[in-house]
Enzyme design. Structure first.
Site, PDB file in Angstrom:
ATOM      1  N   LYS A  41       0.869  -1.186   0.000  1.00 52.49           N
ATOM      2  CA  LYS A  41       0.000   0.000   0.000  1.00 52.49           C
ATOM      3  C   LYS A  41       0.894   1.219   0.000  1.00 52.49           C
ATOM      4  O   LYS A  41       2.033   1.173   0.482  1.00 52.49           O
ATOM      5  CB  LYS A  41      -0.869   0.018   1.261  1.00 52.49           C
ATOM      6  CG  LYS A  41      -2.109   0.871   1.114  1.00 52.49           C
ATOM      7  CD  LYS A  41      -3.139   0.129   0.301  1.00 52.49           C
ATOM      8  CE  LYS A  41      -4.463   0.832   0.259  1.00 52.49           C
ATOM      9  NZ  LYS A  41      -5.521  -0.089  -0.157  1.00 52.49           N
TER      10      LYS A  41
HETATM   11  N1  GLU Z   1      -7.267   0.009  -3.387  1.00 53.47           N
HETATM   12  C1  GLU Z   1      -8.018  -1.173  -3.648  1.00 53.47           C
HETATM   13  C2  GLU Z   1      -8.073  -2.041  -2.416  1.00 53.47           C
HETATM   14  O1  GLU Z   1      -7.877  -1.592  -1.315  1.00 53.47           O
HETATM   15  C3  GLU Z   1      -7.548  -1.902  -4.886  1.00 53.47           C
HETATM   16  C4  GLU Z   1      -6.148  -2.416  -4.829  1.00 53.47           C
HETATM   17  C5  GLU Z   1      -5.661  -2.977  -6.158  1.00 53.47           C
HETATM   18  O2  GLU Z   1      -6.440  -3.127  -7.065  1.00 53.47           O
HETATM   19  O3  GLU Z   1      -4.466  -3.248  -6.224  1.00 53.47           O
HETATM   20  O4  GLU Z   1      -8.389  -3.193  -2.487  1.00 53.47           O
END
Ligand code: GLU
Length: 434
Positions: free
Chosen positions: A124
């Site tokens: 993240k």
């Molecule tokens: N931000 C989204 C999540 O928390 C998508 C993450 C992604 O597609 O890599 O799942």
């Protein structure tokens, strides 16, 4: 690492509850992890490995303001675990971003990818900023500078970002371009959630909301509740909340309340979601929507309804308000909307919680499809994307519910156990490079 120890001494559990800082998402995540690891009798070596983020990067992001002044923001990227494949996870732009939050979110991505069994680890990123106060040109400069600051970790085989809170397709295009300029050739698979014109996947924009709709439908089926007329309350009206609400309405559910930062709108007979979306497109906030009663976010959470979908931020359902929640089902569209302290109260009250790492996994599942399509250079039609998403979400729901049933635990711990088991299995097979 491979020694098996008896369950009684398997885990050195930290003193929980008394010390748990309810609002710290990393602690909230860890307390569930600890419990699930204990139920699995995870061996102490692996326990230590899986509790530790692999890599934590903190960068300064200097950029030029439109005024000509220089400002410097802070950015983070955490790779929590990459044993199952490249790290995968969004980037958020928000004033409340902290390293602890990003660590928790990266861990959740690890468990989420394992729950739906896609070959990714978890990561993240975040930049501490208030995007509403920045021009488009400033946002572009920040995005590009942040990308170049973390460029060593990025790559289709190492770490693949995506949109998250306050980031969108446009920004993913800037990330892809910045990375590609450094590599001297176009690399579409370095980021997902891109515009369809440049290697994005059909259905990606709707995927998280669609996944929420699918698991809610499965939960209703399991609880023998009808889909038609089910009263739904959605907190948060961004990508996940608005699309989730629309898809649930299309299934015959009645969305009686939705909210954004400006407050909530409520109509016990059901809102017309398309109209509400149209209103927000024109006026940005829900506060001036005329066709409904206005409530605060806090009042809305405790409305009489069948399904509550927290689809905004962390720590919305806490030990302070969990006891007043009347919904039979909670579908966690956001990451970490329920604190560990609230879990207990919801359990006691028989609320059926579809945990975030399952409920909102539709987004990363279609990100996986996007990455596969980019790498294969062959693109699928929207029906194919939606059918494959449906299959994965239904199967994952069944697997998590099966795990929960076998162990007599709730779905959240079932999902953690499913995820930890899959990640641990790969660690055992790979062994330890020492
Ligand atoms: N931000 C989204 C999540 O928390 C998508 C993450 C992604 O597609 O890599 O799942």
């Amino acid at each position: 690492m491979t020694t098996v120890t008896p369950p009684s001494q398997a885990i050195i559990r930290p003193e929980k509850d008394t010390f748990l800082e309810e609002e710290n998402p990393f602690e909230s995540m860890m307390s569930r992890f600890d419990y699930a690891a204990q139920r699995l009798s995870l061996d102490p070596g692996l326990y230590k490995v899986l509790r530790s983020p692999e890599k934590q990067i903190i960068v300064s992001v200097p950029f030029l303001r439109d005024s000509g002044e220089v400002d410097v923001y802070t950015g983070y990227r955490v790779l929590y675990n990459t044993s199952r494949g490249p790290a995968k996870g969004g980037i958020r732009f928000d004033l409340n971003v902290t390293l602890d939050e990003v660590k928790a979110l990266a861990a959740w991505m690890t468990w989420k990818c394992a729950v739906v069994n896609i070959p990714f680890g978890g990561s993240k990123g975040g930049v501490v900023c208030d995007p509403a106060s920045l021009s488009n040109a400033e946002l572009e400069r920040i995005t590009r500078r942040y990308t170049s600051a973390i460029i060593e970790t990025l790559g289709p085989d190492s770490d693949v970002p995506a949109p998250d809170v306050n980031t969108n397709e446009r920004m993913m295009a800037w990330i892809m371009d910045t990375y590609s300029m450094h590599k001297r050739h176009t690399v579409t698979a370095v980021v997902t959630g891109k515009p369809v014109e440049m290697g994005g996947s059909l259905g990606r924009r709707e995927a998280t909301g669609r996944g929420c709709m699918i698991v809610t439908r499965e939960a209703l089926r399991r609880l023998r509740m009808p889909v038609e007329g089910t009263r739904v309350v959605v907190q948060g009206f961004g990508n996940v909340g608005s699309i989730g609400a629309q898809l649930m309405e299309e299934q015959g559910m009645s969305v009686v309340a939705v909210s954004d930062k400006s407050g909530a709108v409520y109509n016990p007979k059901g809102l017309r979601i398309r109209e509400v979306i149209q209103h927000v497109r024109q006026h940005r906030f829900l506060s001036e929507y005329k066709e409904a009663e206005h409530l605060t976010n806090e009042q809305m959470l405790t409305l009489d309804c069948d399904v509550l979908v927290p689809a905004a931020m962390e720590n919305v359902i806490t030990s302070h308000n969990a006891g007043q929640i009347k919904a039979r089902i909670i579908c966690e569209g956001a990451n970490g909307p329920t604190t560990a302290g609230a879990d207990k109260i919801l359990d006691q009250n028989g609320v059926f919680v579809i945990p975030d790492i399952l409920a909102n996994a539709g987004g990363v599942t279609v990100s996986y499809f996007e990455w596969v399509q980019d790498r294969g250079g062959y693109f699928w039609d929207e029906d194919t994307v939606n059918q494959r998403l449906e299959r994965i979400m239904v199967q994952s729901f069944e697997e998590v519910a099966g795990m929960a049933g076998r162990h007599g635990i709730n779905l959240r711990i079932g999902a953690y156990m499913q995820a930890i088991e899959r990640v641990a299995a790969v660690h055992r097979l790979r062994g330890m490079y020492a």
